[in-house]
Design a protein around this motif. Sequence first.
Motif, PDB file in Angstrom:
ATOM      1  N   ILE A 216      -2.769  -9.211 -14.222  1.00 46.49           N
ATOM      2  CA  ILE A 216      -2.847  -9.672 -12.263  1.00 46.49           C
ATOM      3  C   ILE A 216      -2.807  -8.780 -11.160  1.00 46.49           C
ATOM      4  CG2 ILE A 216      -2.886 -12.230 -11.220  1.00 46.49           C
ATOM      5  CD1 ILE A 216      -4.359 -11.571 -13.479  1.00 46.49           C
ATOM      6  N   PRO A 217      -1.164  -8.947 -10.841  1.00 45.35           N
ATOM      7  CA  PRO A 217      -0.944  -8.388  -9.830  1.00 45.35           C
ATOM      8  C   PRO A 217      -1.184  -6.867  -9.593  1.00 45.35           C
ATOM      9  CG  PRO A 217       1.005  -8.943 -11.212  1.00 45.35           C
ATOM     10  CD  PRO A 217       0.123  -9.114 -12.069  1.00 45.35           C
ATOM     11  N   LYS A 218      -2.071  -6.097 -10.151  1.00 43.67           N
ATOM     12  CA  LYS A 218      -2.561  -5.220  -9.867  1.00 43.67           C
ATOM     13  C   LYS A 218      -3.216  -5.266  -9.445  1.00 43.67           C
ATOM     14  CE  LYS A 218      -3.705  -0.615  -8.954  1.00 43.67           C
ATOM     15  NZ  LYS A 218      -2.682  -0.255  -7.678  1.00 43.67           N
ATOM     16  N   MET A 219      -4.589  -5.678 -10.168  1.00 44.02           N
ATOM     17  CA  MET A 219      -5.979  -6.397  -9.758  1.00 44.02           C
ATOM     18  C   MET A 219      -5.252  -6.898  -8.628  1.00 44.02           C
ATOM     19  SD  MET A 219      -8.765  -9.485 -11.308  1.00 44.02           S
ATOM     20  CE  MET A 219      -7.500 -10.923 -10.320  1.00 44.02           C
ATOM     21  N   LEU A 220      -4.418  -8.283  -8.256  1.00 42.54           N
ATOM     22  CA  LEU A 220      -4.324  -8.596  -6.818  1.00 42.54           C
ATOM     23  C   LEU A 220      -4.112  -7.503  -5.328  1.00 42.54           C
ATOM     24  CD1 LEU A 220      -2.547 -11.499  -7.056  1.00 42.54           C
ATOM     25  CD2 LEU A 220      -5.479 -11.620  -6.846  1.00 42.54           C
ATOM     26  N   VAL A 221      -3.721  -6.536  -6.319  1.00 44.84           N
ATOM     27  CA  VAL A 221      -3.017  -5.196  -5.278  1.00 44.84           C
ATOM     28  C   VAL A 221      -4.397  -4.789  -4.485  1.00 44.84           C
ATOM     29  CG1 VAL A 221      -1.823  -3.212  -4.489  1.00 44.84           C
ATOM     30  CG2 VAL A 221      -0.816  -5.334  -5.206  1.00 44.84           C
ATOM     31  N   ASN A 222      -5.102  -4.473  -5.598  1.00 45.96           N
ATOM     32  CA  ASN A 222      -6.410  -3.414  -5.629  1.00 45.96           C
ATOM     33  C   ASN A 222      -7.580  -4.186  -5.146  1.00 45.96           C
ATOM     34  OD1 ASN A 222      -5.426  -1.443  -6.859  1.00 45.96           O
ATOM     35  ND2 ASN A 222      -6.644  -1.498  -8.170  1.00 45.96           N
ATOM     36  N   ILE A 223      -7.141  -5.925  -4.993  1.00 40.80           N
ATOM     37  CA  ILE A 223      -8.767  -6.485  -4.290  1.00 40.80           C
ATOM     38  C   ILE A 223      -8.026  -6.656  -2.127  1.00 40.80           C
ATOM     39  CG2 ILE A 223      -9.488  -8.757  -3.508  1.00 40.80           C
ATOM     40  CD1 ILE A 223      -9.218  -9.564  -6.603  1.00 40.80           C
ATOM     41  N   GLU A 224      -6.810  -7.132  -2.694  1.00 45.50           N
ATOM     42  CA  GLU A 224      -6.032  -7.047  -1.429  1.00 45.50           C
ATOM     43  C   GLU A 224      -6.452  -5.638   0.105  1.00 45.50           C
ATOM     44  OE1 GLU A 224      -4.019  -8.976   2.551  1.00 45.50           O
ATOM     45  OE2 GLU A 224      -5.459  -9.547   0.404  1.00 45.50           O
ATOM     46  N   THR A 225      -6.062  -4.820  -0.858  1.00 49.49           N
ATOM     47  CA  THR A 225      -6.314  -3.507  -0.682  1.00 49.49           C
ATOM     48  C   THR A 225      -7.843  -2.652  -0.734  1.00 49.49           C
ATOM     49  OG1 THR A 225      -5.827  -2.504  -2.251  1.00 49.49           O
ATOM     50  CG2 THR A 225      -3.757  -3.030  -0.632  1.00 49.49           C
TER      51      THR A 225
END
Length: 324
Positions: A109-118
Motif C-alpha cells: 500500500i505505501p508504494k501505491m500511495l506514493v505513486n498516486i501522489e507523485t
Amino acid sequence: MVLAFGDTPACPGINISLPCYHIISIRFINNMELRNETSILEFLLMEVTENPELQSLIFSLFLSMYLVTILGSLLIILAVSLDSHLHTPMYFFLSNLSFVDICLTSTTIPKMLVNIETQSKSISYTGCLTQICFILVFASLDSCILSVMAYDRYVAICHPLRYNVIMNSHLCGLFILLSLFISIVDALAHSLGVVQLTFCADLEIPLFFCEVVQVIKLACSDTLINNILIYFATSIFGGILLCGIIFSYTQIVSSVLRMPPAGGKYKVCVGLTSQLSLFYGKGFGVYISSALADSSRNAAMLSMMYTVVPQMMNPFIYNLRNRA
C-alpha cells in the motif's frame, strides 16, 4: 584499432570474405543488446486510475483502509500482550497473524500511495525484487498461520480435555518457527529465480505492485524452473494447507453438531470460516477474474483488494470477546 571503410585485413580462422570491421560491429551490437536485456533499472506499474479526478478519492480510500488495518492489528497485539487472560494459543496465533497483516499491507500500500501522489508508475528493479520477496514471505506466513489456527480450533473443540497438553507453549512456538522457515525458503527460492532472469524492453507490470507471476511473464529468458517453483508452491499453500484447513473444519462442524448448543464454539467456527472465505475465496476469485475479466485493470484492482480487505477485516472477525 579503427578500420577505414573498405579495409579488408586478414581475419585468422574465418574463411569468409566479410571484412573484419563488419564482424567487430556485429559483436558490438550483440553486446549492446545483452546489456539492454540485463541492466534493468526499473519496472512500470499500472496506474490506479486514468481519471485524474478519481485519484484523490482512491488515495483517500486506500489510505483509510491501510490505517484501519494498522490500528486494528496493533490494538489486537497490544490487548493480547497486556491481558493475561488472553495468553492462550488461540490469541498467541492471532497476535502473530495481526503482525503479519501489518507487514503484508505495508509491503504494497505505501508504494501505491506514493505513486498516486507523485503520479508516477515506476518502481526500481531492486525495489520490485524486494517487494516480491516480502509479499511471498508474509502471504505464505499468513496461510501457514491460518492453517495452524484451524488445527488449534480442531483440538480445542474435538479434544477439549487434552487441549492444554497438546497445544503447549513449545508446540505453539515450533509452529510459528516452522511457518516462518517455510515462508522464507519459498520466498528466497522465487526471488533467486527471478534474479537469474533477463528482461526485454516491455517492463510494464499489469498490477499495482510487483507480483512474481507477472514479473516472470516479462522475462526474455527461459522460465521453466520459475514456473515449476510456482506450481510447487501453489500445490503446497493452495492445496495441502487448504486441505488441512477443510479437514479441520469438517471435524469441527461434525463435533459441534453432536453437542448441545454452545454460542462460544459457534462464534469460533463462524469466525474461522469467515476468514477462510475472505483469504482463500478472494485469492481464488482474483485468479478466476484475471482469466475471465475483459479488463486487466479490473483484475488488478481485485488483486489489490485481496491484499487489503482480508487484513482489514481480521480485527472485526477475530474480536477479543471470543473464547476458546
